[in-house]
Design a protein around this motif. Structure first.
Motif, short mmCIF file in Angstrom:
data_model
loop_
_atom_site.label_atom_id
_atom_site.label_comp_id
_atom_site.label_asym_id
_atom_site.label_seq_id
_atom_site.Cartn_x
_atom_site.Cartn_y
_atom_site.Cartn_z
N ASP A 57 -1.77 -4.74 1.95
CA ASP A 57 -1.47 -5.53 0.76
C ASP A 57 -2.57 -5.21 -0.23
O ASP A 57 -3.74 -5.51 0.02
N VAL A 58 -2.22 -4.57 -1.34
CA VAL A 58 -3.21 -4.11 -2.32
C VAL A 58 -3.23 -5.08 -3.49
O VAL A 58 -2.19 -5.37 -4.09
N LEU A 59 -4.42 -5.60 -3.80
CA LEU A 59 -4.61 -6.53 -4.90
C LEU A 59 -5.11 -5.75 -6.11
O LEU A 59 -6.10 -5.02 -6.01
N MET A 60 -4.41 -5.88 -7.23
CA MET A 60 -4.79 -5.17 -8.45
C MET A 60 -4.90 -6.16 -9.59
O MET A 60 -4.27 -7.21 -9.58
N GLY A 61 -5.70 -5.83 -10.59
CA GLY A 61 -5.82 -6.71 -11.75
C GLY A 61 -6.51 -6.01 -12.90
O GLY A 61 -6.97 -4.86 -12.79
N GLY A 104 0.79 -1.23 0.00
CA GLY A 104 0.00 0.00 0.00
C GLY A 104 0.82 1.27 0.00
O GLY A 104 0.41 2.27 -0.58
N HIS A 105 1.99 1.25 0.63
CA HIS A 105 2.80 2.47 0.71
C HIS A 105 3.71 2.67 -0.50
O HIS A 105 4.43 3.66 -0.56
N ASN A 106 3.66 1.76 -1.48
CA ASN A 106 4.52 1.87 -2.66
C ASN A 106 3.79 2.68 -3.74
O ASN A 106 3.35 2.16 -4.76
N THR A 107 3.70 3.97 -3.50
CA THR A 107 2.96 4.87 -4.39
C THR A 107 3.51 4.87 -5.82
O THR A 107 2.72 4.83 -6.77
N PRO A 108 4.83 4.91 -6.04
CA PRO A 108 5.31 4.91 -7.43
C PRO A 108 4.85 3.67 -8.21
O PRO A 108 4.43 3.78 -9.36
N ALA A 109 4.93 2.50 -7.59
CA ALA A 109 4.50 1.28 -8.28
C ALA A 109 3.00 1.30 -8.54
O ALA A 109 2.54 0.93 -9.63
N ARG A 110 2.23 1.73 -7.57
CA ARG A 110 0.77 1.77 -7.74
C ARG A 110 0.39 2.70 -8.89
O ARG A 110 -0.47 2.38 -9.69
#
Length: 166
Positions: free
Chosen positions: A159-163, A126-132
């Protein structure tokens, strides 16, 4: 594999000879911003029986590996064989903001399509703003959040789930 317009990165499959360079890249870029485990002691084999060279795309600039993406199955279950998951993405500090991450994500999406996948997913801290922001720019949407799922260096992190569909 093609790189996005404006990127000088060349994207290719990894080969066994890349192991040392990719392990060094992992060590040079390791941070709790994106890593969920402590840095393993040296030496650490990069490829193993679960993830081999063909599970990795490598980004090169001027003939040097500057990043990679690992693509695999989210589970060993046959019922999820139609899904591919980005299981790691690393870009050297000196190669950031040059389209390398974008080229790797696009390469992973293209590879997943060629493999017949219907969906591609990933998990990001969640804290990985550049990757998000990178993933969102490439069409990924947040599909779920596991609040404080991971404890890193004394702090609890989502833990952020993306798809996205393919």
């Amino acid at each position: 594999m093609s790189a996005p317009e404006g990127s000088a990165a060349h994207i290719r499959f990894a080969v066994p000879e890349d192991a040392a360079a990719l392990d060094r890249l992992d060590r040079d870029t390791w941070s709790y911003l994106h890593a969920v485990q402590p840095l393993p002691p040296e030496p650490s084999p990069f490829f193993n029986e679960r993830f081999g060279p063909r599970d990795h795309l490598v980004a090169e600039l001027d003939g040097r590996a500057v990043g990679y993406v690992r693509l695999g199955l989210p589970t060993p279950l046959e019922s999820t064989a139609h899904v591919r998951q980005i299981l790691g993405l690393t870009v050297a500090e000196a190669a950031r903001r040059r389209g390398v991450g974008q080229a790797l994500v696009r390469g992973a999406i293209e590879l997943a399509r060629r493999q017949g996948a219907r969906r591609i997913t990933l998990r990001v801290l969640g804290h990985n703003t550049p990757a998000r922001k990178l993933y969102e720019a490439e069409g990924f949407v947040v599909e779920g959040v596991l609040p404080e799922e991971i404890q890193l260096d004394g702090a609890y992190v989502d833990d952020v789930l993306m798809g996205q569909p393919l």
